[in-house]
Write a protein that holds these residues in place. Structure first.
Motif, PDB file in Angstrom:
ATOM      1  N   LYS A   5       0.817  -1.207   0.000  1.00  0.00           N
ATOM      2  CA  LYS A   5       0.000   0.000   0.000  1.00  0.00           C
ATOM      3  C   LYS A   5       0.861   1.272   0.000  1.00  0.00           C
ATOM      4  O   LYS A   5       0.656   2.148  -0.828  1.00  0.00           O
ATOM      5  N   CYS A   6       1.840   1.339   0.941  1.00  0.00           N
ATOM      6  CA  CYS A   6       2.606   2.580   1.056  1.00  0.00           C
ATOM      7  C   CYS A   6       4.077   2.413   0.699  1.00  0.00           C
ATOM      8  O   CYS A   6       4.802   3.406   0.591  1.00  0.00           O
ATOM      9  N   GLY A   7       4.527   1.182   0.518  1.00  0.00           N
ATOM     10  CA  GLY A   7       5.924   0.963   0.115  1.00  0.00           C
ATOM     11  C   GLY A   7       6.920   0.951   1.258  1.00  0.00           C
ATOM     12  O   GLY A   7       8.126   0.833   1.027  1.00  0.00           O
ATOM     13  N   ALA A   8       6.449   1.059   2.498  1.00  0.00           N
ATOM     14  CA  ALA A   8       7.351   1.040   3.654  1.00  0.00           C
ATOM     15  C   ALA A   8       7.962  -0.347   3.821  1.00  0.00           C
ATOM     16  O   ALA A   8       7.344  -1.356   3.495  1.00  0.00           O
ATOM     17  N   ASP A   9       9.220  -0.354   4.317  1.00  0.00           N
ATOM     18  CA  ASP A   9       9.887  -1.634   4.540  1.00  0.00           C
ATOM     19  C   ASP A   9       9.547  -2.120   5.946  1.00  0.00           C
ATOM     20  O   ASP A   9       9.735  -1.405   6.925  1.00  0.00           O
ATOM     21  N   PHE A  16       1.134  -6.488  10.086  1.00  0.00           N
ATOM     22  CA  PHE A  16       0.591  -5.221   9.605  1.00  0.00           C
ATOM     23  C   PHE A  16       1.719  -4.224   9.389  1.00  0.00           C
ATOM     24  O   PHE A  16       2.724  -4.262  10.087  1.00  0.00           O
ATOM     25  N   CYS A  17       1.547  -3.341   8.426  1.00  0.00           N
ATOM     26  CA  CYS A  17       2.554  -2.335   8.101  1.00  0.00           C
ATOM     27  C   CYS A  17       2.724  -1.360   9.268  1.00  0.00           C
ATOM     28  O   CYS A  17       1.735  -0.883   9.837  1.00  0.00           O
ATOM     29  N   VAL A  18       3.994  -1.033   9.618  1.00  0.00           N
ATOM     30  CA  VAL A  18       4.240  -0.107  10.724  1.00  0.00           C
ATOM     31  C   VAL A  18       3.886   1.328  10.317  1.00  0.00           C
ATOM     32  O   VAL A  18       3.597   2.161  11.162  1.00  0.00           O
ATOM     33  N   GLU A  19       3.889   1.617   9.022  1.00  0.00           N
ATOM     34  CA  GLU A  19       3.600   2.973   8.551  1.00  0.00           C
ATOM     35  C   GLU A  19       2.102   3.237   8.388  1.00  0.00           C
ATOM     36  O   GLU A  19       1.584   4.216   8.881  1.00  0.00           O
ATOM     37  N   CYS A  20       1.420   2.349   7.652  1.00  0.00           N
ATOM     38  CA  CYS A  20       0.025   2.637   7.311  1.00  0.00           C
ATOM     39  C   CYS A  20      -0.976   1.651   7.919  1.00  0.00           C
ATOM     40  O   CYS A  20      -2.184   1.858   7.828  1.00  0.00           O
TER      41      CYS A  20
END
Ligand SMILES: [Zn+2]
Length: 107
Positions: A5-9, A16-20
């Motif tokens: 979704k946001c491209g965060a590593d 779950f993504c730490v950014e989004c």
């Protein structure tokens, strides 16, 4: 693991993504979601979808996310489009008078 979704590593262990906060797709889930449908499975679904009521319920269930398999979901979506187009064509034929209810009754 790169967030889709946001491209965060993210760490590979993250769900779950730490950014989004989007769910991270791991390889195993991912392959299950994009697993191709076999020829016989297509045939089986075709037969299932033409059964009155049961077919429509199955179609709606699968098309609206009842399966995680993208191919099956898209296939069900395609079938819903097909039914919609058929209904539109029949409606147009009736409304323009090309076909009337009497034509069907006295075939
Ligand atoms: Zn993200």
């Amino acid at each position: 693991m790169i967030c889709r979704k946001c491209g965060a590593d993210n760490k590979d262990t993250n769900s779950f993504c730490v950014e989004c906060g989007a769910p991270i797709m791991h390889e195993k889930e991912n392959s299950r979601a994009s697993k191709p449908i076999g020829v016989l499975a297509y045939l089986g679904y075709e037969i299932l979808f033409i059964i009155p009521v049961v077919g429509l319920v199955s179609l709606l269930y699968l098309a609206l996310g009842g399966t995680e398999n993208k191919n099956l979901r898209n296939f069900a979506g395609f079938w819903l489009c097909k039914i919609f187009i058929f209904i539109v064509i029949v409606a147009v034929l009736f409304l323009t008078g090309v076909v009337s209810i009497n034509d069907l009754l006295y075939l």
